[in-house]
Design an enzyme around this catalytic site. Structure first.
Site, PDB file in Angstrom:
ATOM      1  N   ASP A 176      -4.873 -40.355 -34.982  1.00  0.00           N
ATOM      2  CA  ASP A 176      -6.303 -40.221 -34.677  1.00  0.00           C
ATOM      3  C   ASP A 176      -6.490 -39.449 -33.380  1.00  0.00           C
ATOM      4  OD1 ASP A 176      -6.844 -41.897 -36.760  1.00  0.00           O
ATOM      5  OD2 ASP A 176      -7.045 -43.684 -35.522  1.00  0.00           O
TER       6      ASP A 176
ATOM      7  N   LYS B  52     -11.629 -36.854 -36.181  1.00  0.00           N
ATOM      8  CA  LYS B  52     -12.911 -36.315 -36.652  1.00  0.00           C
ATOM      9  C   LYS B  52     -13.345 -35.225 -35.680  1.00  0.00           C
ATOM     10  CE  LYS B  52     -14.593 -40.450 -38.883  1.00  0.00           C
ATOM     11  NZ  LYS B  52     -13.691 -41.473 -38.306  1.00  0.00           N
TER      12      LYS B  52
ATOM     13  N   MET C 279     -18.093 -49.201 -31.184  1.00  0.00           N
ATOM     14  CA  MET C 279     -18.877 -48.090 -31.749  1.00  0.00           C
ATOM     15  C   MET C 279     -20.383 -48.344 -31.638  1.00  0.00           C
ATOM     16  SD  MET C 279     -16.563 -47.396 -35.146  1.00  0.00           S
ATOM     17  CE  MET C 279     -16.204 -49.124 -35.437  1.00  0.00           C
TER      18      MET C 279
HETATM   19  N1  SAH Z   1      -8.717 -49.805 -33.709  1.00  0.00           N
HETATM   20  C1  SAH Z   1      -9.418 -49.614 -32.440  1.00  0.00           C
HETATM   21  C2  SAH Z   1     -10.900 -49.434 -32.639  1.00  0.00           C
HETATM   22  C3  SAH Z   1     -11.266 -48.188 -33.404  1.00  0.00           C
HETATM   23  S1  SAH Z   1     -13.003 -47.993 -33.602  1.00  0.00           S
HETATM   24  C4  SAH Z   1      -9.087 -50.784 -31.518  1.00  0.00           C
HETATM   25  O1  SAH Z   1      -8.507 -51.774 -31.968  1.00  0.00           O
HETATM   26  O2  SAH Z   1      -9.397 -50.699 -30.336  1.00  0.00           O
HETATM   27  C5  SAH Z   1     -13.374 -46.860 -32.276  1.00  0.00           C
HETATM   28  C6  SAH Z   1     -14.147 -47.598 -31.200  1.00  0.00           C
HETATM   29  O3  SAH Z   1     -13.268 -48.409 -30.452  1.00  0.00           O
HETATM   30  C7  SAH Z   1     -14.793 -46.692 -30.174  1.00  0.00           C
HETATM   31  O4  SAH Z   1     -16.031 -46.205 -30.638  1.00  0.00           O
HETATM   32  C8  SAH Z   1     -14.975 -47.650 -29.026  1.00  0.00           C
HETATM   33  O5  SAH Z   1     -16.071 -48.517 -29.261  1.00  0.00           O
HETATM   34  C9  SAH Z   1     -13.700 -48.487 -29.124  1.00  0.00           C
HETATM   35  N2  SAH Z   1     -12.624 -47.991 -28.249  1.00  0.00           N
HETATM   36  C10 SAH Z   1     -11.434 -47.502 -28.634  1.00  0.00           C
HETATM   37  N3  SAH Z   1     -10.665 -47.203 -27.560  1.00  0.00           N
HETATM   38  C11 SAH Z   1     -11.398 -47.530 -26.481  1.00  0.00           C
HETATM   39  C12 SAH Z   1     -11.172 -47.478 -25.081  1.00  0.00           C
HETATM   40  N4  SAH Z   1     -10.016 -47.029 -24.570  1.00  0.00           N
HETATM   41  N5  SAH Z   1     -12.158 -47.920 -24.261  1.00  0.00           N
HETATM   42  C13 SAH Z   1     -13.316 -48.390 -24.752  1.00  0.00           C
HETATM   43  N6  SAH Z   1     -13.587 -48.465 -26.066  1.00  0.00           N
HETATM   44  C14 SAH Z   1     -12.648 -48.037 -26.915  1.00  0.00           C
END
Ligand code: SAH
Length: 282
Positions: free
Chosen positions: A58, A80, A194
């Site tokens: 990703d 994306k 998100m």
């Molecule tokens: N699988 C991921 C989430 C994917 S959905 C997990 O477990 O963290 C993508 C969303 O995750 C983003 O829109 C944001 O809301 C959050 N996100 C992912 N990485 C982040 C980070 N380093 N800091 C803050 N939010 C994060």
């Protein structure tokens, strides 16, 4: 090849009998890369990445983590992007299965944990349907890193007996269909993934369902990365605070967020000040 040795340790390996003789079956590994800081990778993720023939990743996965795959491994970004073709989930599923059927070790590298808003479940199902071995390596989900860096626990005696992870994203930019009454209960931490663009609606619904506007809230952008930023606010101020943020971010609402510290990535800075290797981009 150096990665063959550890590959040979992989449990439950299958052997395909093909026309050309015996061929090792491939496999798909759904690997959590954590929230960004390479030090938050698990040792298992680190080891599995080193055995990859193909890495399908990703956009949230940093180059520094991708560099842990063998130089010979093929890297495919399925991030994306507005400017070019984005992969539909079905295409990603087919790609993973096709590489594994060629006998390759496929690492599907995802930000955070593969099973928290990562669509890992769909990829696992696709592998199962195709008879491809699929293994899951959990990762540190963004909520855990955000809470750790802010010094605000997601559960806390007397202030948070439960924590719920929800998505703020629904199809076509609409608000998600959530149980607002349950999410509005006091002493309960709600972590919204998100949720930047739907923050105004989410905050309003929580307040309409009875959650006090003064409930402490926190926004963490780029958790665990060198460009981390934390904004401390309350439920009534959440939408305005979210409007100033563009990177991947979490919204966290709950009484325990009263302990949260605003700021930037001072943990990173303090490690650097003590001369510890970090190497996350500036
Ligand atoms: N699988 C991921 C989430 C994917 S959905 C997990 O477990 O963290 C993508 C969303 O995750 C983003 O829109 C944001 O809301 C959050 N996100 C992912 N990485 C982040 C980070 N380093 N800091 C803050 N939010 C994060």
């Amino acid at each position: 090849m150096p990665h063959r040795a550890s590959k040979a340790k992989t449990a439950n390996r299958l052997v395909l009998l093909g026309g050309e003789g015996v061929r090792e079956a491939g496999s798909v590994w759904l690997v959590g890369a954590g929230p960004g800081d390479p030090e938050l990778l698990t040792l298992k993720a680190f080891r599995v990445l080193a055995t990859a023939d193909v890495v399908v990743h990703d956009g949230l996965v940093s180059d520094e983590i991708l560099d842990l795959a063998p130089a010979s491994a093929r890297r495919i970004s399925v991030a994306k992007r507005k400017s070019r073709h984005s992969y539909a989930q079905g295409e990603i599923n087919r790609m993973l299965v096709a590489f594994a059927l060629e006998g390759l070790t496929v690492v599907r590298l995802k930000g955070g944990d593969p099973f928290i808003f990562g669509r890992g479940g769909e990829e696992l199902e696709a592998c199962r349907e195709a008879g491809v071995a699929c293994y899951v390596v959990p990762g540190v989900t963004a909520a855990l890193a955000a809470a750790a860096d802010a010094g605000a626990p997601l559960t806390h005696r007397g202030a948070a007996q439960a924590v719920t992870f929800v998505t703020g994203h629904a199809a076509a930019g609409a608000e998600p269909d959530l149980d607002w009454t349950s999410l509005a209960k006091a002493n309960h931490t709600v972590v919204i993934y998100m949720g930047l663009s739907t923050a105004p609606g989410i905050a309003q619904r929580l307040m309409d369902a009875g959650r006090a506007g003064a409930t402490p809230a926190l926004i963490v952008e780029n958790a665990s990365r060198a460009d981390e930023r934390r904004v401390v606010t309350d439920l009534a101020g959440l939408a305005a605070a979210a409007a100033g943020i563009s990177g991947p971010a979490l919204l966290i609402v709950g009484e325990a967020m009263a302990l949260a510290r605003a700021g930037t990535a001072e943990i990173v800075q303090s490690l650097e000040a003590r001369g510890l290797e970090r190497g996350v981009g500036s």
